[in-house]
Design an enzyme around this catalytic site. Structure first.
Site, mmCIF file in Angstrom:
data_model
loop_
_atom_site.group_PDB
_atom_site.id
_atom_site.type_symbol
_atom_site.label_atom_id
_atom_site.label_comp_id
_atom_site.label_asym_id
_atom_site.label_seq_id
_atom_site.Cartn_x
_atom_site.Cartn_y
_atom_site.Cartn_z
ATOM 1 N N HIS A 364 46.621 29.551 39.236
ATOM 2 C CA HIS A 364 45.428 30.323 38.916
ATOM 3 C C HIS A 364 44.565 29.728 37.812
ATOM 4 O O HIS A 364 43.533 30.302 37.479
ATOM 5 C CB HIS A 364 45.811 31.762 38.536
ATOM 6 C CG HIS A 364 46.138 32.615 39.707
ATOM 7 N ND1 HIS A 364 45.198 33.351 40.395
ATOM 8 C CD2 HIS A 364 47.319 32.848 40.339
ATOM 9 C CE1 HIS A 364 45.775 34.005 41.386
ATOM 10 N NE2 HIS A 364 47.063 33.716 41.369
ATOM 11 N N LYS A 552 35.459 41.770 32.245
ATOM 12 C CA LYS A 552 36.585 40.855 32.484
ATOM 13 C C LYS A 552 37.374 40.730 31.191
ATOM 14 O O LYS A 552 37.001 41.321 30.170
ATOM 15 C CB LYS A 552 36.120 39.490 32.975
ATOM 16 C CG LYS A 552 34.977 38.878 32.196
ATOM 17 C CD LYS A 552 34.444 37.634 32.880
ATOM 18 C CE LYS A 552 33.530 37.962 34.048
ATOM 19 N NZ LYS A 552 34.044 37.587 35.339
ATOM 20 N N ARG A 553 38.474 39.999 31.230
ATOM 21 C CA ARG A 553 39.205 39.739 29.992
ATOM 22 C C ARG A 553 38.272 39.118 28.965
ATOM 23 O O ARG A 553 37.381 38.349 29.304
ATOM 24 C CB ARG A 553 40.354 38.774 30.241
ATOM 25 C CG ARG A 553 41.581 39.368 30.856
ATOM 26 C CD ARG A 553 42.726 38.365 30.870
ATOM 27 N NE ARG A 553 42.394 37.140 31.579
ATOM 28 C CZ ARG A 553 42.412 35.928 31.033
ATOM 29 N NH1 ARG A 553 42.714 35.775 29.754
ATOM 30 N NH2 ARG A 553 42.122 34.855 31.754
ATOM 31 N N THR A 660 37.405 37.497 40.810
ATOM 32 C CA THR A 660 37.279 38.482 41.895
ATOM 33 C C THR A 660 36.297 39.578 41.511
ATOM 34 O O THR A 660 35.777 40.273 42.373
ATOM 35 C CB THR A 660 38.644 39.118 42.250
ATOM 36 O OG1 THR A 660 39.238 39.659 41.073
ATOM 37 C CG2 THR A 660 39.561 38.098 42.883
#
Length: 814
Positions: A364, A552-553, A660
């Site tokens: 990833h 997001k993070r 995503t």
């Protein structure tokens, strides 16, 4: 629109049957009637009713799978960010209308009942959400699959922002969330840590004796996963750590209360928290313990269940696929070797042959800090037998490499699993897997050119690509029912199971009535989100402003800082000229920073104080506003994403594997502003250059700039807009200055501006300018939104799973 299957389900599950089942659960578990029940009791009883339905479906699916035989896949991941289950299950089963109507007659709102369910603290970000989407698609498509992870008692953490500082609070989700979990004590097993390994020879074979170890009991809890319009029910198995020691009554009676309980606490710490901070030795040991605990428990369980059904392991490698989602579950490889060697007396060669036919691996990220490496001494102390096996895997593999590349020490050291006192988990994952994939075209290409280039040269056929996808039913149909209704009306409901049929929506690009309807749906979703924000924060958002969203993070490479700099530049310009004609803009952030990640927390603080500075100037906040939504989770995403106009996907090119979130925003009609990174490239190809805002350096240009020698100060000196933003960091916001961020961008401790925010700044601002201009042309913007929706079908996780099933797992449907 009610599908044919929904009608059939409704015939078998009418209001009277549901009311009877609900009343029975209320009476049995709470001793109340529906008229006396509280909302929380209704929620838990409703979950129990749904569970009964799923248990029956699971039994039928299990029988069908046994009769058919064939292969099963086990999906190993340290996190599954599943979100709330109740709505998803009711919708997948096709019974939500009956439940909603019946509860209404009893005086309850199903929407209110939904809110009683906590978000399970089982994930952090894209990795865990992807795993959840994949389980959804595997089940919908009737593939036999089991997910394995840890049952984290306190999850990641609940995020609270106090005066700009992120505070981490325990996420005690199991109080109301555990009602979904089915304890399976019958499938528990023991996991060993520490101790010593002794060897003896018996009848010509080496026997392993593990002594002086500590044991932890692993108890599984099953969460049933439904599919849409599917008879399948799969399992997500969550493992919880329990001490095997009995309570020390002797110590307790002597007043040694702490000693009496601390022996048990040590073991159970393993399943307390997701991703404990690892900037100290204790944290590293705990993370290693968690990873081995999951791998050992899962592998023991997989083999035990296989033996129960087959009686022998002879066909194990033909019937079982085990997928490693990132490097965290890499210890599955030596653990399977241990089980086969030590418990079933396999030869090394036969055991390794099983492993290399069973395991596949998804990488990833190519970022070095995310490719896990363990200190060998620490590893050997905690997992002595696994260390021995890894040493032998490495010895045999490097021996093979020496025969292929004699004298090429550099290449062999790069490819070795053990080198310089470190154990490389990514290398172990590649060496022990028959297939390795990246998660977007760009990412998979970069894997073979960079971190795994040597392995690719050795065996190109080992590598492939499967671009990530999202569960479009959850993220479009259930999260955005008004848009789903419009799609049902215009192209019919087939896209619900065949997402590629979303492409038919493109033929309405010049239909003014449909475009107007799209605009009204977006406005309604913004109103819904604005009500949520008002309830949570007291802020009243301007729904006529453009909603510019980054969720997001919080990480440097995702470049929330670049977004903040662009906001600062616009805000500074507005302060200098308050009468400036500016389209109203609302910037929405939601992100968690890892507890020990100082720079990420500084960026949160910056965003917070930009927002608080703006809030103190009522005239200016009509034109520009910044809101940081704390404690981002799936439920918040489900209400925020459908409200977004502009989707920020602005990572430095070459750093984001796929993403995503970009797909979720796209399928809900948001337009992407982003770099040519990850799946942004494929989104751009799908929608065309006129329906996306691409800016900044591409990966080749980033690499070239690093080679030439990137000097951040050169960007600062050349750009007036950039100087305005950077200088504002020094003067600060709402009484707080940000000299550390100023230095980070211009001088740094080593490399200034390591993620090239300054290099992409001007291009990013120009892309924003184009987006704001286009947004004021409503017809054009609605067409862009429509094209994004119409071209999102390829980014469904259904497509991803079909590719995994065919290209990697050789899996057949039940």
């Amino acid at each position: 629109m009610t599908t044919e299957r929904d009608k059939n389900m409704e015939q078998n599950f009418d209001k009277e049957r549901f009311k009877e089942a609900l009343s029975t659960k209320l009476a049995s578990y709470f001793g109340v009637t529906p008229e006396e029940a509280e909302e929380a009791q209704i929620y838990k009883s409703l979950v129990l009713v749904v569970r009964d339905i799923l248990v029956k479906k699971r039994a039928k699916f299990h029988e069908a799978r046994k009769k058919r035989g064939g292969k099963r896949v086990y999906y190993m991941c340290m996190e599954f960010l599943i979100g709330r289950s109740l709505k998803n299950n009711l919708c997948n089963l096709g019974i939500e209308p009956i439940v909603r109507e019946t509860l209404s007659e009893l005086g309850f709102s199903l929407s209110a009942v939904y809110k009683k369910e906590p978000d399970p603290g089982l994930g952090n970000g894209g990795l865990g959400r992807l795993a959840a989407c994949f389980m959804d698609s595997l089940t919908t498509l009737s593939y036999p699959a089991t997910g394995h992870t840890i049952c984290y008692e306190y999850g990641l953490f609940k995020q609270k922002i106090i005066d700009g500082v992120q505070v981490e609070l325990p996420d005690d989700w199991m109080n109301d969330g555990s009602v979904w979990l089915e304890p399976r004590a019958d499938k528990s097993c023991l996991v060993r840590f520490g101790g010593r390994v002794l060897e003896s020879w018996e009848n010509g074979r080496c026997k392993i004796h593990h002594v002086d170890y500590e044991e932890v009991q692993a108890i599984p809890y099953d969460l049933m996963i439904t599919g849409a319009e599917s008879e399948a029910v799969n399992i997500l198995r969550l493992w919880r750590a329990h001490s095997v020691r009995t309570f020390n009554m002797s110590a307790f009676t002597q007043g040694q209360y702490v000693k009496a309980i601390e022996e048990n606490i040590s073991a159970e710490t393993i399943s307390k928290v997701l991703y404990p901070s690892d900037h100290h030795t204790e944290g590293k040991m705990l993370r290693l313990s968690q990873q081995y605990f999951l791998c050992s428990a899962a592998l023991q369980n997989i083999i035990a269940e296989y033996l129960a059904g087959h009686g022998t392991l002879a066909d194990f490698k033909e019937k079982i696929a085990i997928h490693l989602n990132d490097t965290h579950p890499a210890l599955c490889i030596p653990e399977l070797m241990r089980i086969l060697l030590d418990m079933y007396s396999y030869s090394w060669e036969d055991a390794w042959d099983v492993c290399t036919h069973v395991f596949s691996y998804t990488n990833h990220t190519i970022m070095p800090e995310a490719l896990e490496v363990w200190n060998e001494d620490l590893f050997k102390l905690k997992l002595p037998r696994i260390h021995q096996i890894i040493v032998e895997i490495n010895r045999r593999y490097t021996q093979e490499l020496w025969s292929l590349y004699p004298g090429d020490w550099d290449r062999i050291s790069r490819m070795a699993i053990l080198c310089g006192g470190q154990i490389r988990m990514a290398n172990l994952s590649v060496v022990g897997s028959y297939k390795v994939n990246g998660v977007s075209k760009l990412h998979s290409e970069l894997l073979t050119k960079t971190v795994f280039h040597d392995y690719y040269k050795k065996d190109p056929q080992q590598f492939t690509n499967v671009t990530n996808g999202i569960a479009h039913r959850r993220w479009l149909i259930y999260a955005n029912p008004m848009l789903a209704a419009l799609l049902d009306e215009t192209i019919g409901p087939d896209y619900r199971k065949q997402p590629e049929k979303l492409s038919e929506f493109a033929k309405f690009a010049n239909d003014n009535a449909v475009l107007e309807q799209l605009s009204l749906i977006k406005k309604a979703n913004k109103e819904r989100f604005a009500r949520y924000v008002k309830e949570k924060t007291g802020l009243l958002l301007n729904i006529d402003s453009i909603f510019d969203v980054q969720t997001k993070r919080l990480h440097e490479y995702k470049r929330q800082l670049l977004n903040a700099l662009q906001i600062i530049e616009a805000y500074t310009k507005l302060k200098e000229n308050p009468t400036l004609n500016m389209l109203p803009q609302t910037y929405l952030f939601a992100a968690k920073a890892a507890p020990g990640y100082h720079m990420a927390k500084e960026i949160i603080k910056l965003i917070y104080f930009i927002a608080s500075d703006i809030e103190k100037q009522p005239a200016l906040r009509e034109k520009i506003r910044v809101v940081f939504m704390e404690d981002y989770n799936v439920s918040l995403a489900e209400i925020l994403i459908p409200a977004a106009d502009l989707s920020e996907q602005i990572s430095l090119a070459g750093k984001e594997a796929s993403g995503t979130g970009n797909m979720k925003f796209m399928i809900n009609g948001a337009v992407t502003i982003g770099t040519l990174d990850g799946a942004n490239i494929e989104i751009s190809e799908a929608v065309g250059p006129d329906n996306i805002y691409i800016f900044g350096l591409n990966t080749d240009e980033v690499d070239e700039l690093w080679r030439r020698g990137y000097v951040a100060a050169d960007c600062y000196n050349k750009s007036e807009r950039l100087r305005r933003a950077i200088d504002a960091l020094g003067s600060g916001f709402d009484g707080h200055t940000f000299s550390e961020l100023f230095a980070y961008l211009l001088s740094g401790h080593g490399i200034a501006d390591p993620y090239m925010c300054l290099a992409d700044f001007d291009s990013y601002c120009l892309a924003h300018d184009r987006a704001l201009t286009d947004y004021q042309n409503k017809n054009k913007w609605n067409k862009m939104a429509l094209h994004n929706i119409a071209n999102a079908g390829i980014f469904s996780s259904d497509r991803s799973i079909e590719e995994y099933a065919q290209k990697i797992w050789s899996l057949s449907k039940v």
